[in-house]
Design a protein around this motif. Structure first.
Motif, mmCIF file in Angstrom:
data_model
loop_
_atom_site.group_PDB
_atom_site.id
_atom_site.type_symbol
_atom_site.label_atom_id
_atom_site.label_comp_id
_atom_site.label_asym_id
_atom_site.label_seq_id
_atom_site.Cartn_x
_atom_site.Cartn_y
_atom_site.Cartn_z
ATOM 1 N N ILE A 63 1.466 6.551 -20.835
ATOM 2 C CA ILE A 63 1.341 6.296 -19.404
ATOM 3 C C ILE A 63 2.495 5.398 -18.950
ATOM 4 C CG2 ILE A 63 -0.057 5.159 -17.637
ATOM 5 C CD1 ILE A 63 -2.538 6.124 -19.072
ATOM 6 N N GLN A 64 3.230 5.845 -17.932
ATOM 7 C CA GLN A 64 4.388 5.117 -17.432
ATOM 8 C C GLN A 64 4.071 4.291 -16.196
ATOM 9 O OE1 GLN A 64 7.394 5.095 -19.200
ATOM 10 N NE2 GLN A 64 5.931 6.003 -20.599
ATOM 11 N N GLY A 65 2.973 4.603 -15.560
ATOM 12 C CA GLY A 65 2.598 3.843 -14.371
ATOM 13 C C GLY A 65 1.291 4.368 -13.827
ATOM 14 N N ALA A 66 0.582 3.516 -13.114
ATOM 15 C CA ALA A 66 -0.690 3.923 -12.518
ATOM 16 C C ALA A 66 -0.925 3.135 -11.244
ATOM 17 C CB ALA A 66 -1.842 3.723 -13.493
ATOM 18 N N MET A 67 -1.606 3.778 -10.299
ATOM 19 C CA MET A 67 -1.883 3.163 -9.013
ATOM 20 C C MET A 67 -3.376 3.250 -8.728
ATOM 21 S SD MET A 67 -0.126 4.060 -5.313
ATOM 22 C CE MET A 67 -0.808 5.713 -5.194
ATOM 23 N N ASP A 68 -3.923 2.160 -8.195
ATOM 24 C CA ASP A 68 -5.301 2.142 -7.724
ATOM 25 C C ASP A 68 -5.295 2.707 -6.306
ATOM 26 O OD1 ASP A 68 -7.846 1.582 -6.797
ATOM 27 O OD2 ASP A 68 -7.902 -0.443 -7.615
ATOM 28 N N LEU A 69 -5.814 3.914 -6.134
ATOM 29 C CA LEU A 69 -5.766 4.569 -4.821
ATOM 30 C C LEU A 69 -6.625 3.832 -3.793
ATOM 31 C CD1 LEU A 69 -5.894 8.297 -5.980
ATOM 32 C CD2 LEU A 69 -3.911 7.053 -5.098
ATOM 33 N N ASN A 70 -7.587 3.040 -4.258
ATOM 34 C CA ASN A 70 -8.410 2.252 -3.332
ATOM 35 C C ASN A 70 -7.726 0.951 -2.921
ATOM 36 O OD1 ASN A 70 -10.511 4.155 -3.480
ATOM 37 N ND2 ASN A 70 -11.364 3.161 -5.302
ATOM 38 N N ASP A 71 -6.710 0.542 -3.679
ATOM 39 C CA ASP A 71 -5.974 -0.700 -3.405
ATOM 40 C C ASP A 71 -4.538 -0.507 -3.894
ATOM 41 O OD1 ASP A 71 -5.086 -3.236 -2.901
ATOM 42 O OD2 ASP A 71 -6.350 -4.224 -4.398
ATOM 43 N N PRO A 72 -3.725 0.274 -3.173
ATOM 44 C CA PRO A 72 -2.394 0.664 -3.667
ATOM 45 C C PRO A 72 -1.457 -0.499 -3.976
ATOM 46 C CG PRO A 72 -3.059 2.041 -1.815
ATOM 47 C CD PRO A 72 -4.062 0.931 -1.899
ATOM 48 N N LYS A 73 -1.658 -1.656 -3.354
ATOM 49 C CA LYS A 73 -0.765 -2.791 -3.612
ATOM 50 C C LYS A 73 -1.130 -3.545 -4.884
ATOM 51 C CE LYS A 73 0.629 -3.601 1.177
ATOM 52 N NZ LYS A 73 0.737 -4.603 2.274
ATOM 53 N N ARG A 74 -2.279 -3.265 -5.436
ATOM 54 C CA ARG A 74 -2.705 -3.912 -6.682
ATOM 55 C C ARG A 74 -1.828 -3.434 -7.831
ATOM 56 N NH1 ARG A 74 -8.083 -2.024 -9.928
ATOM 57 N NH2 ARG A 74 -7.855 -3.400 -11.751
ATOM 58 N N ILE A 75 -1.344 -4.348 -8.644
ATOM 59 C CA ILE A 75 -0.568 -3.979 -9.829
ATOM 60 C C ILE A 75 -1.536 -3.911 -11.000
ATOM 61 C CG2 ILE A 75 1.303 -4.642 -11.373
ATOM 62 C CD1 ILE A 75 2.709 -5.893 -9.036
ATOM 63 N N LEU A 76 -1.756 -2.703 -11.499
ATOM 64 C CA LEU A 76 -2.813 -2.478 -12.476
ATOM 65 C C LEU A 76 -2.502 -3.051 -13.849
ATOM 66 C CD1 LEU A 76 -3.916 1.204 -11.716
ATOM 67 C CD2 LEU A 76 -5.358 -0.828 -11.620
ATOM 68 N N PHE A 77 -1.292 -2.843 -14.336
ATOM 69 C CA PHE A 77 -0.995 -3.171 -15.718
ATOM 70 C C PHE A 77 -0.606 -4.633 -15.874
ATOM 71 C CE2 PHE A 77 0.265 1.501 -16.588
ATOM 72 C CZ PHE A 77 -1.076 1.846 -16.648
ATOM 73 N N GLU A 78 -0.876 -5.158 -17.060
ATOM 74 C CA GLU A 78 -0.609 -6.570 -17.316
ATOM 75 C C GLU A 78 0.878 -6.877 -17.402
ATOM 76 O OE1 GLU A 78 -4.556 -5.639 -19.474
ATOM 77 O OE2 GLU A 78 -2.582 -4.679 -19.236
ATOM 78 N N TYR A 79 1.663 -5.967 -18.017
ATOM 79 C CA TYR A 79 3.054 -6.333 -18.284
ATOM 80 C C TYR A 79 3.886 -6.526 -17.014
ATOM 81 C CZ TYR A 79 5.194 -1.689 -17.628
ATOM 82 O OH TYR A 79 5.677 -0.522 -17.091
ATOM 83 N N PRO A 80 3.755 -5.682 -15.956
ATOM 84 C CA PRO A 80 4.531 -6.007 -14.756
ATOM 85 C C PRO A 80 4.055 -7.291 -14.075
ATOM 86 C CG PRO A 80 3.175 -4.045 -14.405
ATOM 87 C CD PRO A 80 3.094 -4.378 -15.844
ATOM 88 N N ARG A 81 2.763 -7.598 -14.164
ATOM 89 C CA ARG A 81 2.277 -8.860 -13.588
ATOM 90 C C ARG A 81 2.874 -10.051 -14.331
ATOM 91 N NH1 ARG A 81 -3.051 -6.520 -13.822
ATOM 92 N NH2 ARG A 81 -3.820 -8.306 -15.017
ATOM 93 N N ALA A 82 2.964 -9.947 -15.659
ATOM 94 C CA ALA A 82 3.556 -11.030 -16.441
ATOM 95 C C ALA A 82 5.051 -11.164 -16.151
ATOM 96 C CB ALA A 82 3.323 -10.778 -17.931
ATOM 97 N N ILE A 83 5.750 -10.042 -16.022
ATOM 98 C CA ILE A 83 7.181 -10.097 -15.707
ATOM 99 C C ILE A 83 7.405 -10.724 -14.339
ATOM 100 C CG2 ILE A 83 9.196 -8.649 -15.157
ATOM 101 C CD1 ILE A 83 8.318 -6.789 -17.440
ATOM 102 N N ILE A 84 6.599 -10.348 -13.362
ATOM 103 C CA ILE A 84 6.715 -10.928 -12.025
ATOM 104 C C ILE A 84 6.511 -12.440 -12.084
ATOM 105 C CG2 ILE A 84 5.498 -11.093 -9.809
ATOM 106 C CD1 ILE A 84 5.172 -8.001 -9.976
ATOM 107 N N HIS A 85 5.541 -12.888 -12.874
ATOM 108 C CA HIS A 85 5.328 -14.338 -12.998
ATOM 109 C C HIS A 85 6.547 -15.020 -13.617
ATOM 110 C CE1 HIS A 85 3.650 -18.243 -13.795
ATOM 111 N NE2 HIS A 85 3.885 -18.088 -15.089
ATOM 112 N N LEU A 86 7.116 -14.443 -14.674
ATOM 113 C CA LEU A 86 8.288 -15.049 -15.305
ATOM 114 C C LEU A 86 9.458 -15.125 -14.323
ATOM 115 C CD1 LEU A 86 8.135 -13.360 -18.829
ATOM 116 C CD2 LEU A 86 7.806 -15.799 -18.327
ATOM 117 N N MET A 87 9.634 -14.088 -13.516
ATOM 118 C CA MET A 87 10.714 -14.087 -12.539
ATOM 119 C C MET A 87 10.511 -15.187 -11.497
ATOM 120 S SD MET A 87 10.931 -9.948 -12.032
ATOM 121 C CE MET A 87 12.198 -9.937 -10.766
#
Length: 250
Positions: A40-64
């Motif tokens: 899986i390369q990416g996934a979107m919550d169709l009920n909340d499209p702005k939600r970032i589902l996967f942990e790794y992009p959330r962690a990268i965003i925090h580090l940035m």
């Protein structure tokens, strides 16, 4: 139950987009982009499209946001559905992606609405960028064998350091077995040849032999983070490994 929106082999790569009501044990309404071997390369919550589902992009965003809160310029290798770049409306991203169909599908099915993706080999594109141009370089690129060798070599890390601001960082999303993984140790050691500060993080797993997301960040400045905002990633100490060099047949 999966409902397919797109399915074909593109550039010798199996590529699928489908909707599903189950994703990693969570019930809901999800849209998924998937490559071969159920990767899986990416996934979107169709009920909340702005939600970032996967942990790794959330962690990268925090580090940035934690290490350079005022960052403006990011170079990224690997597009997927565009979760990280799509999260920001006020930052300048330049993204390299090998497969033009991935970019098309990200716009058609996942709402990616930026015109900042260049089709081609990420390293070759980065080599032609100006020096000291970026606050962050993010590597999130995979093929059937994992992260391509020419994106984890000492020669490549020399290129990234040249293209980053003096205070900039490289952040890599990798797949491996943590401190039991010879390749992860080698990537950590090779990165440390070019960057004074290197830290690694992984998602916990039941077995030490489980393959999981591993994030490695390299910087010329001390690396800071807040554990409670790392989306479940914990810091790990990787061992000494060999130095990865470019293949003569690149």
């Amino acid at each position: 139950m999966e409902q397919y929106l797109f399915k074909e082999d593109s550039n010798n790569q199996e590529l699928q987009v489908y909707d599903t009501t189950k994703l990693y044990g969570e019930s809901g309404n999800f849209r998924v982009m998937q490559f071969a071997n159920a990767a899986i390369q990416g996934a979107m919550d169709l009920n909340d499209p702005k939600r970032i589902l996967f942990e790794y992009p959330r962690a990268i965003i925090h580090l940035m946001e934690c290490n350079t809160p005022s960052f403006g310029d990011v170079f990224m290798i690997g597009h997927g559905i565009g979760s990280i770049a799509g999260h920001y409306v006020d930052k300048r991203f330049k993204i390299a992606e090998l497969n033009d169909k991935v970019v098309e599908l990200s716009k058609q099915h996942f709402g990616y609405n930026h015109d900042n993706v260049i089709i081609g080999d990420g390293r070759q594109i980065l080599e032609h960028e100006e020096s000291d141009a970026y606050d962050y370089i993010i590597i999130d690129a995979f093929n059937e064998k994992g992260t391509p060798l020419h994106l984890i070599s000492k020669d490549f890390f020399q290129v990234t350091k040249e293209k980053l601001h003096p205070y900039g960082s490289i952040i890599m999303n990798l797949m491996g077995k943590g401190n039991n993984d010879r390749l992860m140790n080698a990537i950590h050691t090779t990165l440390n040849e070019e960057y004074d500060f290197v830290q690694s993080f992984q998602l916990p797993s039941e077995s030490a032999t489980d393959v999981k997301n591993i994030i490695i960040i390299g910087s010329s400045s001390p690396i800071v983070y807040q554990a409670q905002h790392m989306a479940g990633f914990i810091r790990i100490e990787l061992g000494q490994g060999h130095i990865i060099r470019d293949s003569k047949h690149r």
